[in-house]
Design an enzyme around this catalytic site. Structure first.
Site, PDB file in Angstrom:
ATOM      1  N   TRP A   1      -2.951   9.801  -9.677  1.00 60.14           N
ATOM      2  CA  TRP A   1      -3.462   8.523  -9.177  1.00 60.14           C
ATOM      3  C   TRP A   1      -4.946   8.604  -8.850  1.00 60.14           C
ATOM      4  O   TRP A   1      -5.668   7.620  -9.009  1.00 60.14           O
ATOM      5  CB  TRP A   1      -2.629   8.065  -7.984  1.00 60.14           C
TER       6      TRP A   1
ATOM      7  N   ASP B   1      -6.381   6.101  -0.680  1.00 60.41           N
ATOM      8  CA  ASP B   1      -5.112   5.597  -1.176  1.00 60.41           C
ATOM      9  C   ASP B   1      -4.027   6.297  -0.363  1.00 60.41           C
ATOM     10  O   ASP B   1      -3.786   7.489  -0.514  1.00 60.41           O
ATOM     11  CB  ASP B   1      -4.978   5.930  -2.663  1.00 60.41           C
TER      12      ASP B   1
ATOM     13  N   LYS C   1       6.841   2.664  -1.300  1.00 55.84           N
ATOM     14  CA  LYS C   1       7.213   4.035  -0.968  1.00 55.84           C
ATOM     15  C   LYS C   1       7.590   4.169   0.511  1.00 55.84           C
ATOM     16  O   LYS C   1       8.650   4.661   0.849  1.00 55.84           O
ATOM     17  CB  LYS C   1       6.079   4.988  -1.323  1.00 55.84           C
TER      18      LYS C   1
END
Length: 361
Positions: free
Chosen positions: A103, A172, A196
């Site tokens: 990511w 993030d 999540k």
């Protein structure tokens, strides 16, 4: 009803059972209005109260200062990969990114479309098995910000401590938000996809310092300006109503558990139970270096790919689901976010010990 399994999936991930039960009722008849939650107007008094309470509880749980806006956005966390540099960089400006996983790598690719990107650290050559220590990289003097991914879902790594720098931090936190206490004031912007650790897929939380709303270049499309959404209380267009509602319910649940500090203690204990099994034998091999281990995602291997496939299949037969590792590294992965129950950890640990006895390498 079929007995619920223990869901180790990395996202969409397990949610608190009581949240699912309440959502099931509200989808049909929300607060005795005679209208289902997913039918009700986002402009209605009832839904506006839902959004306001969700923001209030998030601010309380994360101790968000008054000079930060909380935004409920769409487009997934991946849209933030371009929205951040689009809003905060521009021609001739530079940012520093730490490459610690898939990511982060994707975010770097998008950021390069909007400015000069310096990458002083990467663990890609070692299959992203660690995060850097403070002395392993230097933040460029002319950088606008330092960007990092706090927890790497695929590889099971996590920053145990956040970077120390005079530059603005952007992170993030999709897979570990609300799992441990953080000092929001150290960050310019934090974002997290909900699926999540916060709720279902469909909404992305952005926490942004007020002054940054004025930095956006004039040629930025209206929908992609943070200020657009801040000025309208995340109601510039129809928001993802159900996802916001569900996040709100998860936040209520978190408060009942004792808040973020209590969850951090629980999360450390849950992760330790699994890591202790991994460390007690050569049969299970953790992917992440010990100093970089995640409390949310535990990636590990068995002696052979055949044994890994058997482990995953047999685990599923006893209600331990979602243990297959990401295709990029294979193996196994246990994702144990806030809502994952301790009972499931205990059952996995018992299965790991028995599987090793029954299947010698």
């Amino acid at each position: 009803m079929t007995e619920r399994v223990f869901n180790f999936s990395p996202g969409p991930a397990t949610l608190p059972y009581e949240v699912l039960v309440q959502a099931g009722k509200d989808v049909v008849n929300f607060q005795e209005t005679g209208i289902g939650l997913i039918e009700i107007s986002h402009r209605s008094r009832e839904f506006m109260a839902v959004a306001e309470e969700a923001e209030k509880n998030l601010r309380e749980l994360m101790e968000i200062p008054d000079n930060y806006k909380v935004l409920f956005l769409q487009g997934g966390a991946s849209s933030q990969f371009f929205m951040i540099p689009m809003n905060l960089l521009g021609n001739g400006k530079k940012a520093t990114y730490l490459n610690t996983g898939t990511w982060a790598k994707k975010a770097i690719k998008e950021a390069k479309l909007f400015g000069e990107i310096d990458v002083p650290y990467s663990s890609e050559e070692n299959s992203f098995n660690r995060v850097p220590t403070q002395d392993e990289y230097t933040v460029a003097e002319d950088s606008e910000y330092l960007y990092f991914v706090s927890n790497n879902t695929i590889y099971g790594t996590q920053f145990p401590e956040f970077p120390e720098t005079e530059k603005m931090l952007i992170s993030d936190m999709s897979s570990d938000i609300l799992s441990r206490k953080i000092d929001i004031s150290r960050f310019g912007l934090i974002f997290a996809g909900a699926q999540k650790n916060l709720g279902p897929a469909g909404v992305t939380i952005v926490i942004i310092r007020d002054d940054l709303l004025e930095r956006t270049p004039q040629n930025t499309p209206t929908m992609l300006k943070y200020k657009t959404h801040a000025d309208k209380g995340s109601m510039f267009n129809t928001p993802p109503c159900f996802a916001i509602y569900a996040v709100g319910e998860v936040l209520k649940w978190l408060k009942k558990q004792g808040g973020v500090a209590a969850m951090e203690e629980i999360n450390r204990e849950k992760a330790t139970l699994i890591y202790d099994v991994i460390d007690s034998t050569d049969y299970y091999i953790g992917h992440a270096e010990k100093e970089s281990r995640s409390l949310m995602n535990i990636s590990f291997n068995l002696p052979t790919a055949e044994l890994e496939a058997k482990f995953i299949a047999e685990a599923a037969t006893i209600g331990l689901n979602g243990l297959k590792g990401h295709r990029s590294i294979g193996g196994c992965r246990a994702s144990i976010y806030n809502a994952f129950p301790r009972d499931g950890i205990v059952k996995l640990v018992e299965f790991m010990k028995q599987f090793e006895l029954d299947n010698p390498a």
